[in-house]
Motif scaffolding. Structure first.
Motif, mmCIF file in Angstrom:
data_model
loop_
_atom_site.group_PDB
_atom_site.id
_atom_site.type_symbol
_atom_site.label_atom_id
_atom_site.label_comp_id
_atom_site.label_asym_id
_atom_site.label_seq_id
_atom_site.Cartn_x
_atom_site.Cartn_y
_atom_site.Cartn_z
ATOM 1 N N ALA A 119 4.124 -2.993 7.056
ATOM 2 C CA ALA A 119 3.935 -3.399 5.668
ATOM 3 C C ALA A 119 5.268 -3.499 4.933
ATOM 4 O O ALA A 119 5.405 -4.247 3.952
ATOM 5 N N PHE A 120 6.279 -2.754 5.428
ATOM 6 C CA PHE A 120 7.590 -2.802 4.784
ATOM 7 C C PHE A 120 8.282 -4.142 4.992
ATOM 8 O O PHE A 120 9.274 -4.439 4.313
ATOM 9 N N ALA A 121 7.792 -4.955 5.922
ATOM 10 C CA ALA A 121 8.365 -6.291 6.093
ATOM 11 C C ALA A 121 8.124 -7.171 4.875
ATOM 12 O O ALA A 121 8.771 -8.205 4.704
ATOM 13 N N ALA A 143 -3.578 -13.110 -0.272
ATOM 14 C CA ALA A 143 -3.390 -13.003 -1.715
ATOM 15 C C ALA A 143 -1.919 -12.803 -2.071
ATOM 16 O O ALA A 143 -1.432 -13.322 -3.081
ATOM 17 N N PHE A 144 -1.208 -12.043 -1.224
ATOM 18 C CA PHE A 144 0.212 -11.805 -1.460
ATOM 19 C C PHE A 144 0.986 -13.129 -1.472
ATOM 20 O O PHE A 144 1.830 -13.362 -2.354
ATOM 21 N N ASN A 149 6.762 -9.843 -17.765
ATOM 22 C CA ASN A 149 6.035 -10.697 -16.820
ATOM 23 C C ASN A 149 6.454 -10.403 -15.393
ATOM 24 O O ASN A 149 5.617 -10.302 -14.488
ATOM 25 N N THR A 150 7.752 -10.269 -15.178
ATOM 26 C CA THR A 150 8.245 -9.972 -13.833
ATOM 27 C C THR A 150 7.722 -8.626 -13.353
ATOM 28 O O THR A 150 7.331 -8.479 -12.188
ATOM 29 N N LEU A 151 7.697 -7.638 -14.249
ATOM 30 C CA LEU A 151 7.170 -6.323 -13.886
ATOM 31 C C LEU A 151 5.683 -6.415 -13.530
ATOM 32 O O LEU A 151 5.216 -5.765 -12.585
ATOM 33 N N GLY A 152 4.949 -7.248 -14.258
ATOM 34 C CA GLY A 152 3.535 -7.423 -13.947
ATOM 35 C C GLY A 152 3.312 -8.015 -12.568
ATOM 36 O O GLY A 152 2.473 -7.537 -11.793
ATOM 37 N N TRP A 153 4.079 -9.079 -12.256
ATOM 38 C CA TRP A 153 3.977 -9.670 -10.921
ATOM 39 C C TRP A 153 4.403 -8.671 -9.850
ATOM 40 O O TRP A 153 3.789 -8.613 -8.779
ATOM 41 N N PHE A 154 5.438 -7.892 -10.125
ATOM 42 C CA PHE A 154 5.932 -6.898 -9.174
ATOM 43 C C PHE A 154 4.846 -5.862 -8.875
ATOM 44 O O PHE A 154 4.608 -5.513 -7.701
ATOM 45 N N CYS A 155 4.184 -5.367 -9.908
ATOM 46 C CA CYS A 155 3.128 -4.364 -9.709
ATOM 47 C C CYS A 155 1.964 -4.944 -8.912
ATOM 48 O O CYS A 155 1.402 -4.281 -8.024
ATOM 49 N N LEU A 156 1.607 -6.182 -9.224
ATOM 50 C CA LEU A 156 0.500 -6.822 -8.510
ATOM 51 C C LEU A 156 0.840 -6.984 -7.031
ATOM 52 O O LEU A 156 0.013 -6.695 -6.148
ATOM 53 N N LEU A 157 2.057 -7.421 -6.730
ATOM 54 C CA LEU A 157 2.470 -7.581 -5.333
ATOM 55 C C LEU A 157 2.566 -6.233 -4.625
ATOM 56 O O LEU A 157 2.226 -6.121 -3.435
ATOM 57 N N THR A 158 3.017 -5.207 -5.338
ATOM 58 C CA THR A 158 3.111 -3.880 -4.735
ATOM 59 C C THR A 158 1.737 -3.356 -4.340
ATOM 60 O O THR A 158 1.558 -2.765 -3.259
ATOM 61 N N VAL A 159 0.744 -3.572 -5.192
ATOM 62 C CA VAL A 159 -0.625 -3.151 -4.868
ATOM 63 C C VAL A 159 -1.109 -3.854 -3.603
ATOM 64 O O VAL A 159 -1.735 -3.235 -2.722
ATOM 65 N N VAL A 196 0.740 -5.007 -1.174
ATOM 66 C CA VAL A 196 1.444 -4.432 -0.020
ATOM 67 C C VAL A 196 0.776 -3.128 0.406
ATOM 68 O O VAL A 196 0.553 -2.874 1.603
ATOM 69 N N LEU A 197 0.445 -2.283 -0.566
ATOM 70 C CA LEU A 197 -0.169 -0.995 -0.243
ATOM 71 C C LEU A 197 -1.533 -1.162 0.431
ATOM 72 O O LEU A 197 -1.922 -0.350 1.273
ATOM 73 N N LEU A 198 -2.246 -2.235 0.082
ATOM 74 C CA LEU A 198 -3.548 -2.474 0.702
ATOM 75 C C LEU A 198 -3.428 -2.813 2.183
ATOM 76 O O LEU A 198 -4.410 -2.673 2.941
ATOM 77 N N THR A 199 -2.242 -3.253 2.608
ATOM 78 C CA THR A 199 -2.067 -3.606 4.023
ATOM 79 C C THR A 199 -1.630 -2.410 4.866
ATOM 80 O O THR A 199 -1.641 -2.492 6.093
ATOM 81 N N VAL A 200 -1.217 -1.309 4.232
ATOM 82 C CA VAL A 200 -0.674 -0.170 4.964
ATOM 83 C C VAL A 200 -1.657 0.417 5.975
ATOM 84 O O VAL A 200 -1.270 0.717 7.119
ATOM 85 N N PRO A 201 -2.966 0.624 5.644
ATOM 86 C CA PRO A 201 -3.882 1.212 6.634
ATOM 87 C C PRO A 201 -3.950 0.434 7.947
ATOM 88 O O PRO A 201 -4.139 1.031 9.015
ATOM 89 N N ALA A 202 -3.785 -0.900 7.876
ATOM 90 C CA ALA A 202 -3.868 -1.698 9.100
ATOM 91 C C ALA A 202 -2.498 -1.997 9.701
ATOM 92 O O ALA A 202 -2.354 -2.062 10.926
ATOM 93 N N LEU A 203 -1.487 -2.183 8.852
ATOM 94 C CA LEU A 203 -0.171 -2.579 9.357
ATOM 95 C C LEU A 203 0.763 -1.408 9.592
ATOM 96 O O LEU A 203 1.694 -1.513 10.396
ATOM 97 N N GLY A 204 0.548 -0.327 8.891
ATOM 98 C CA GLY A 204 1.454 0.807 9.031
ATOM 99 C C GLY A 204 2.849 0.454 8.563
ATOM 100 O O GLY A 204 3.058 -0.105 7.487
ATOM 101 N N VAL A 205 3.841 0.731 9.397
ATOM 102 C CA VAL A 205 5.226 0.522 9.019
ATOM 103 C C VAL A 205 5.561 -0.954 8.835
ATOM 104 O O VAL A 205 6.515 -1.310 8.114
#
Length: 361
Positions: free
Chosen positions: A100-102, A54-55, A77-87, A89-98
């Motif tokens: 996800a910062f890539a 999805a990212f 609009n840019t802020l909206g896309w930024f928030c959506l992408l940030t969410v 990224v956060l969804l990948t943290v439990p599996a990717l850990g650090v």
């Protein structure tokens, strides 16, 4: 109708080179590889995989159609896309850990290239400070300082690229202004050449006719007829010259092309989105379309004409005689105009007709 040029430093409303942004999604191979080796459970890995996919889609959409979100202002609009992408990224943290910062460098790229220059660098500074706080605050496992190095390096590179784009925008704006100044000078010179000579002759002939009116009325009448002819020629010359000051609109010119071709008995096939062309190229392609269709109507003896355009090209093809004679003033002027705008004009003729193509790199 006037056209408002975007202010320097502002991003375009629609990025026709969105594919260039999408190319960099190849670096998502790093978090994908981390996902394959992740010790997390199946639910977390499935969620992270879906979020990664999805990212990539959302990131491409943010550049391809930035106004897809129901928000009115460009920064919103840019802020909206930024928030959506940030969410995502956060969804990948439990599996990717650090790892996800890539993906955070994509957030920087979005802010850098979808915001005006000053806001873009403010956003980059805030993001860099946030990553610095996470690393120095001990919120990541020991040995994760490489995240800061990676993100800092990529942010510097992205910022440098944004500055280069800004400089290029300024260069194009200045080139457009210079072309307009040159065109005005040409028009002023042409008007002076037309009126300076014609009005002098008209004044002399009028004075002569006034003196001859009583003694030689027939000769006076001939002089007045010359005055009338010169006046009409001068008026036509001034109209033709001043008409060059008005830059035709591409949408209007497309409709005018259909009308002109239909009036000449030529089947018209005109297709293209006028709003797909932005900036100075829009006016240049409108000029090219007018000149090309005029040549088709006057010289081709064609039965069909096809017109196609995109963000960086225009093609006008007819099935007429396909004979290329000496290059006339109209085509020569069009070639000069397109060259000043950074494009090229190609004319090809053959047994199946003539093709005029305008292309920008």
């Amino acid at each position: 109708m006037t056209t408002r040029r975007p202010r320097a430093g502002a991003p375009p409303a629609e990025d026709p080179s969105w594919w260039f942004a999408a190319i960099w999604l190849v670096f998502l191979v790093l978090p994908v590889g981390a996902l394959v080796d992740s010790p997390a459970g199946a639910p977390q890995r499935t969620l992270a995989g879906a979020a990664l996919l999805a990212f990539a889609v959302v990131y491409a959409l943010a550049f391809r159609n930035p106004r897809l979100l129901p928000l009115r202002a460009e920064p919103a609009n840019t802020l909206g896309w930024f928030c959506l992408l940030t969410v995502l990224v956060l969804l990948t943290v439990p599996a990717l850990g650090v790892w996800a910062f890539a993906m955070t460098q994509y957030l920087s790229a979005l802010c850098a290239f979808r915001l005006p220059l000053r806001q873009a660098f403010t956003a980059l500074a805030v993001l860099l400070a946030a990553v610095l706080g996470v690393v120095l605050g001990g919120l990541l496992p020991p040995g994760s300082e490489w995240v800061l190095v990676m993100y800092g390096t990529s942010t510097v590179i992205i910022g440098g690229m944004r500055l280069l784009v800004h400089r290029d925008e300024q260069h194009l704006a200045l080139a457009s202004e210079l072309a307009l100044v040159r065109e005005r000078e040409e028009v002023a010179r042409d008007v002076h050449d037309i009126l300076g000579h014609s009005l002098t002759v008209i004044a002399l002939k009028t004075e002569l006719a006034q003196r001859l009116l009583e003694r030689e009325p027939e000769r006076a009448r001939a002089e007045l007829e010359d005055v009338l002819r010169l006046s009409r020629e001068s008026l036509a010359g001034v109209r033709s010259t001043v008409g060059r000051l008005r830059t035709p609109d591409l949408a209007e010119q497309a409709e005018a092309a259909r009308t002109a071709l239909a009036a000449a008995g030529i089947e018209a096939d005109v297709a293209g989105r006028p709003d797909a062309v932005a900036g100075p190229r829009r006016g240049v392609l409108a000029w090219a379309l007018r000149e090309a269709v005029t040549n088709v109507v006057r010289h081709s003896s064609a039965s069909r004409c096809t017109v196609r355009w995109s963000a960086d090209s225009l093609t006008v093809a007819d099935d007429g005689d396909g004979v290329l004679g000496p290059e006339g003033n109209g085509l020569r002027g069009l070639r000069e105009r397109v060259t000043r705008a950074g494009g090229t004009v190609t004319v090809r003729g053959g047994d199946e007709g003539t093709v005029l193509e305008v292309r920008f790199p």
